[in-house]
Design a protein around this motif. Structure first.
Motif, PDB file in Angstrom:
ATOM      1  N   ASN A  25      29.969  51.937  27.940  1.00  0.00           N
ATOM      2  CA  ASN A  25      29.213  52.282  29.157  1.00  0.00           C
ATOM      3  C   ASN A  25      28.703  51.026  29.855  1.00  0.00           C
ATOM      4  OD1 ASN A  25      29.456  55.088  29.352  1.00  0.00           O
ATOM      5  ND2 ASN A  25      28.135  55.299  27.569  1.00  0.00           N
ATOM      6  N   ALA A  26      28.340  50.015  29.057  1.00  0.00           N
ATOM      7  CA  ALA A  26      27.893  48.752  29.659  1.00  0.00           C
ATOM      8  C   ALA A  26      29.049  48.128  30.449  1.00  0.00           C
ATOM      9  CB  ALA A  26      27.405  47.799  28.572  1.00  0.00           C
ATOM     10  N   ALA A  27      30.263  48.273  29.932  1.00  0.00           N
ATOM     11  CA  ALA A  27      31.433  47.706  30.628  1.00  0.00           C
ATOM     12  C   ALA A  27      31.579  48.325  32.017  1.00  0.00           C
ATOM     13  CB  ALA A  27      32.699  47.952  29.806  1.00  0.00           C
ATOM     14  N   PHE A  28      31.382  49.668  32.108  1.00  0.00           N
ATOM     15  CA  PHE A  28      31.488  50.332  33.423  1.00  0.00           C
ATOM     16  C   PHE A  28      30.457  49.766  34.392  1.00  0.00           C
ATOM     17  CE2 PHE A  28      32.929  54.266  30.870  1.00  0.00           C
ATOM     18  CZ  PHE A  28      34.249  53.841  30.919  1.00  0.00           C
ATOM     19  N   ASP A  29      29.259  49.449  33.877  1.00  0.00           N
ATOM     20  CA  ASP A  29      28.184  48.952  34.752  1.00  0.00           C
ATOM     21  C   ASP A  29      28.387  47.488  35.124  1.00  0.00           C
ATOM     22  OD1 ASP A  29      27.021  51.381  34.545  1.00  0.00           O
ATOM     23  OD2 ASP A  29      25.640  50.822  32.927  1.00  0.00           O
ATOM     24  N   GLU A  30      28.884  46.698  34.188  1.00  0.00           N
ATOM     25  CA  GLU A  30      28.890  45.242  34.370  1.00  0.00           C
ATOM     26  C   GLU A  30      30.133  44.703  35.084  1.00  0.00           C
ATOM     27  OE1 GLU A  30      26.518  43.008  33.541  1.00  0.00           O
ATOM     28  OE2 GLU A  30      25.224  44.680  32.941  1.00  0.00           O
ATOM     29  N   ILE A  31      31.264  45.376  34.894  1.00  0.00           N
ATOM     30  CA  ILE A  31      32.530  44.803  35.387  1.00  0.00           C
ATOM     31  C   ILE A  31      32.765  45.210  36.841  1.00  0.00           C
ATOM     32  CG2 ILE A  31      35.053  44.832  35.035  1.00  0.00           C
ATOM     33  CD1 ILE A  31      33.476  43.311  32.916  1.00  0.00           C
ATOM     34  N   PRO A  32      32.987  44.239  37.721  1.00  0.00           N
ATOM     35  CA  PRO A  32      33.221  44.602  39.127  1.00  0.00           C
ATOM     36  C   PRO A  32      34.504  45.423  39.280  1.00  0.00           C
ATOM     37  CG  PRO A  32      33.592  42.248  38.758  1.00  0.00           C
ATOM     38  CD  PRO A  32      33.064  42.806  37.481  1.00  0.00           C
ATOM     39  N   TYR A  33      34.423  46.463  40.104  1.00  0.00           N
ATOM     40  CA  TYR A  33      35.586  47.323  40.287  1.00  0.00           C
ATOM     41  C   TYR A  33      36.639  46.627  41.167  1.00  0.00           C
ATOM     42  CZ  TYR A  33      37.858  51.876  40.281  1.00  0.00           C
ATOM     43  OH  TYR A  33      38.737  52.893  40.062  1.00  0.00           O
ATOM     44  N   ASP A  34      36.119  45.796  42.080  1.00  0.00           N
ATOM     45  CA  ASP A  34      37.028  45.096  42.984  1.00  0.00           C
ATOM     46  C   ASP A  34      37.502  43.793  42.320  1.00  0.00           C
ATOM     47  OD1 ASP A  34      38.368  43.877  44.976  1.00  0.00           O
ATOM     48  OD2 ASP A  34      36.710  43.843  46.427  1.00  0.00           O
ATOM     49  N   LEU A  35      38.789  43.753  41.950  1.00  0.00           N
ATOM     50  CA  LEU A  35      39.296  42.586  41.217  1.00  0.00           C
ATOM     51  C   LEU A  35      39.336  41.326  42.083  1.00  0.00           C
ATOM     52  CD1 LEU A  35      42.193  44.134  39.089  1.00  0.00           C
ATOM     53  CD2 LEU A  35      39.802  43.896  38.514  1.00  0.00           C
ATOM     54  N   HIS A  36      39.236  41.512  43.410  1.00  0.00           N
ATOM     55  CA  HIS A  36      39.249  40.338  44.295  1.00  0.00           C
ATOM     56  C   HIS A  36      37.986  39.499  44.145  1.00  0.00           C
ATOM     57  CE1 HIS A  36      42.149  42.997  46.391  1.00  0.00           C
ATOM     58  NE2 HIS A  36      42.816  41.857  46.402  1.00  0.00           N
ATOM     59  N   THR A  37      36.957  40.066  43.515  1.00  0.00           N
ATOM     60  CA  THR A  37      35.699  39.303  43.383  1.00  0.00           C
ATOM     61  C   THR A  37      35.766  38.271  42.253  1.00  0.00           C
ATOM     62  OG1 THR A  37      34.796  40.970  41.927  1.00  0.00           O
ATOM     63  CG2 THR A  37      34.266  41.211  44.270  1.00  0.00           C
ATOM     64  N   TYR A  38      36.830  38.320  41.433  1.00  0.00           N
ATOM     65  CA  TYR A  38      36.943  37.324  40.347  1.00  0.00           C
ATOM     66  C   TYR A  38      37.311  35.964  40.936  1.00  0.00           C
ATOM     67  CZ  TYR A  38      36.710  40.730  36.588  1.00  0.00           C
ATOM     68  OH  TYR A  38      36.276  41.677  35.725  1.00  0.00           O
ATOM     69  N   PRO A  39      36.669  34.883  40.470  1.00  0.00           N
ATOM     70  CA  PRO A  39      37.073  33.553  40.953  1.00  0.00           C
ATOM     71  C   PRO A  39      38.459  33.191  40.421  1.00  0.00           C
ATOM     72  CG  PRO A  39      35.408  33.363  39.222  1.00  0.00           C
ATOM     73  CD  PRO A  39      35.589  34.826  39.478  1.00  0.00           C
ATOM     74  N   PRO A  40      39.131  32.228  41.039  1.00  0.00           N
ATOM     75  CA  PRO A  40      40.438  31.794  40.509  1.00  0.00           C
ATOM     76  C   PRO A  40      40.283  31.199  39.116  1.00  0.00           C
ATOM     77  CG  PRO A  40      39.988  30.794  42.654  1.00  0.00           C
ATOM     78  CD  PRO A  40      38.726  31.466  42.226  1.00  0.00           C
ATOM     79  N   PRO A  41      41.342  31.188  38.320  1.00  0.00           N
ATOM     80  CA  PRO A  41      41.247  30.578  36.988  1.00  0.00           C
ATOM     81  C   PRO A  41      40.918  29.088  37.083  1.00  0.00           C
ATOM     82  CG  PRO A  41      43.429  31.581  37.358  1.00  0.00           C
ATOM     83  CD  PRO A  41      42.659  31.727  38.616  1.00  0.00           C
ATOM     84  N   SER A  42      40.286  28.542  36.048  1.00  0.00           N
ATOM     85  CA  SER A  42      39.937  27.112  36.049  1.00  0.00           C
ATOM     86  C   SER A  42      41.211  26.276  35.935  1.00  0.00           C
ATOM     87  CB  SER A  42      39.029  26.809  34.858  1.00  0.00           C
ATOM     88  OG  SER A  42      39.755  26.976  33.651  1.00  0.00           O
ATOM     89  N   SER A  43      41.114  24.979  36.261  1.00  0.00           N
ATOM     90  CA  SER A  43      42.338  24.155  36.203  1.00  0.00           C
ATOM     91  C   SER A  43      42.807  23.976  34.751  1.00  0.00           C
ATOM     92  CB  SER A  43      42.130  22.816  36.899  1.00  0.00           C
ATOM     93  OG  SER A  43      41.008  22.187  36.360  1.00  0.00           O
ATOM     94  N   ILE A  44      41.848  23.871  33.804  1.00  0.00           N
ATOM     95  CA  ILE A  44      42.273  23.760  32.391  1.00  0.00           C
ATOM     96  C   ILE A  44      42.927  25.085  31.963  1.00  0.00           C
ATOM     97  CG2 ILE A  44      41.482  23.453  30.005  1.00  0.00           C
ATOM     98  CD1 ILE A  44      39.261  21.723  30.993  1.00  0.00           C
ATOM     99  N   GLY A  45      42.310  26.181  32.404  1.00  0.00           N
ATOM    100  CA  GLY A  45      42.855  27.493  32.072  1.00  0.00           C
ATOM    101  C   GLY A  45      44.273  27.664  32.612  1.00  0.00           C
ATOM    102  N   ARG A  46      44.496  27.198  33.827  1.00  0.00           N
ATOM    103  CA  ARG A  46      45.838  27.310  34.427  1.00  0.00           C
ATOM    104  C   ARG A  46      46.875  26.527  33.614  1.00  0.00           C
ATOM    105  NH1 ARG A  46      46.072  28.269  40.379  1.00  0.00           N
ATOM    106  NH2 ARG A  46      43.966  28.817  40.973  1.00  0.00           N
ATOM    107  N   MET A  47      46.457  25.339  33.168  1.00  0.00           N
ATOM    108  CA  MET A  47      47.399  24.506  32.405  1.00  0.00           C
ATOM    109  C   MET A  47      47.764  25.217  31.086  1.00  0.00           C
ATOM    110  SD  MET A  47      47.372  22.314  29.614  1.00  0.00           S
ATOM    111  CE  MET A  47      45.734  21.633  29.395  1.00  0.00           C
ATOM    112  N   HIS A  48      46.718  25.710  30.380  1.00  0.00           N
ATOM    113  CA  HIS A  48      47.006  26.431  29.135  1.00  0.00           C
ATOM    114  C   HIS A  48      47.872  27.656  29.418  1.00  0.00           C
ATOM    115  CE1 HIS A  48      44.814  24.303  26.068  1.00  0.00           C
ATOM    116  NE2 HIS A  48      43.766  24.193  26.856  1.00  0.00           N
ATOM    117  N   PHE A  49      47.552  28.342  30.514  1.00  0.00           N
ATOM    118  CA  PHE A  49      48.294  29.563  30.808  1.00  0.00           C
ATOM    119  C   PHE A  49      49.766  29.273  31.123  1.00  0.00           C
ATOM    120  CE2 PHE A  49      50.043  32.540  33.896  1.00  0.00           C
ATOM    121  CZ  PHE A  49      50.106  33.656  33.076  1.00  0.00           C
TER     122      PHE A  49
END
Ligand code: SF4
Length: 421
Positions: free
Chosen positions: A225-249
């Protein structure tokens, strides 16, 4: 024999496409080696003089392990021109190596039951073609007799987190809660994935010494239930991945995009140098994506980072079915997944989603498109799932620490949002 738990949302029948006989290395037992060797294939039509039937695959000289040999195009030496297995045609299904008889099923002991999963590298599995799995119960029983040992009900429960193991019944409460998250009619697949990641990350930080038995379900209810409250429904609100994250990905998605068949294995040191060069390019992420398979073109990295628009019709059903089969079949943690704990195994499974979307983008971009088709996604799942739980690299330190780093940076969710736009 233990009762089988089947993923009832999945259909499958073999359509004799021969795909499995072209992409997998078929390791055989000593008994299979001797049995097939006695069948006198070398003098049969379709076998060129000097064509090997077996290849030394692993193990020392005194304890060699063999696999079936492949032809120049990578197909198994027993695959005929009509796409049929010669051993099957001549001696019946039961004469084939065990690995061929079991594919694409995977059976995993789950306490007092056996969970059945499927490999989505099979084109009929990924497209859900064939009869409902419940109608294949008799075949599955025969496979269970072959691959599930008598002592399967004594299999110890897998780790829940790096610190804790609960009993089987308790562990399965978490698995059921995950499945229920993806079965819910609330939200789309990507929302459910974000919700699931949220509460699984909290499980990873929790201690269960005082939360046992029925209290686990109550605790999970609070987290879900906390997940429903905390997680934004609009996925566009997530920031882009970090540069280190992109490299690992990029390095991780590049591993998923590879397809190690016998053709690549034959490339020897030249193949290894090519792979090292590809890893360097993936690390840097500039210029063009290295051609990891012949079906891919060398498109610019930047092209895969541009928006591709909404996912195609059918994507939600496909991704939900894929996840529910893997979850119900316990195909993401424990003995089926390099003995990795439940929480880390789910983070690893979640990372397959941006990897699939990245590969699908690459397939589309290779065909000059900037929009995904359902086919692209199906092909990308077939490519990625070929490795998931099977390629030894996924269980090794390098891959696991990459998953943990991306989780710690909060980049798994960002990557999912980034590649689904
Ligand atoms: S032995 Fe038969 S079923 Fe197995 S990979 Fe070869 S051709 Fe396919």
């Amino acid at each position: 024999m233990l009762p089988l738990e089947l993923p009832t949302i999945q259909n499958w029948s073999c359509h004799n496409c021969g795909g499995c006989c072209k992409q997998h290395a078929i390791e055989i037992t000593q008994e299979e080696f001797e049995r097939i060797a006695k069948q006198g294939w070398r003098s049969e039509p379709g076998f060129e003089p000097g064509q090997p039937i077996f290849v030394w695959h692993a193990g020392p000289v005194w304890n060699r392990r063999y696999r079936l040999a492949n032809r120049e195009d990578g197909a198994c030496v027993f695959l005929d021109d009509k796409g049929l297995c010669r051993i099957h045609s001549r001696f019946g299904e039961a004469a084939k190596p065990l690995a061929c008889r079991v594919y694409p099923y995977a059976l995993h002991p789950a306490g007092k039951t056996v969970a059945v999963s499927l490999r989505f590298s099979c084109p009929s599995v990924v497209t859900n073609r064939g009869r409902p799995l419940v109608d294949s119960k008799k075949d599955l029983r025969a496979i269970e007799r072959l691959v599930v040992p008598d002592w399967a009900d004594k299999t110890p429960p897998p780790l829940l987190t790096a610190r804790e193991t609960l009993d089987w019944n308790e562990t399965l409460i978490f698995v059921d809660a995950l499945d229920a998250t993806f079965a819910s009619s609330r939200g789309l697949f990507l929302h459910k994935l974000m919700w699931a990641l949220f509460w699984v990350n909290l499980i990873n930080q929790s201690k269960f010494d005082k939360i046992r038995g029925d209290r686990i379900a109550e605790y999970l209810d609070i987290l879900i239930n906390a997940a429903f409250d905390e997680i934004p429904y609009d996925l566009h609100t997530y920031p882009p991945p970090s540069s280190i994250g992109r490299m690992h990905f990029r390095l991780l998605a590049g591993q998923y995009a590879r397809k190690d068949t016998s053709v690549e294995a034959r490339a020897g040191w030249k193949g290894r140098v090519k792979l090292l060069r590809a890893a360097w390019k993936l690390f840097r992420g500039t210029g063009t994506v290295p051609q990891l398979q012949s079906r891919f073109q060398e498109v610019p990295f930047a092209r895969l980072e541009e928006p591709f628009g909404e996912l195609p019709n059918g994507a939600d059903e496909l991704l939900t079915r894929y996840f529910r089969v893997k979850i119900q079949g316990l195909h993401f943690f424990g003995p089926a997944y390099y003995d990795i704990p439940f929480a880390e195994g789910f983070q690893s499974l979640a990372l397959i989603v941006p990897s699939i979307l990245w590969i699908a983008r690459w397939i589309a971009a290779s065909a000059g498109r900037q929009k995904l088709a359902l086919d692209d996604l199906q092909n990308a799942i077939a490519i990625a799932d070929h490795h998931h739980g099977y390629s030894p690299l996924w269980g090794q330190y390098g891959f696991r620490s990459r998953v943990r780093t991306l989780a710690k940076l909060g980049d798994i969710e960002r990557l999912i949002a980034w590649y689904s736009r």
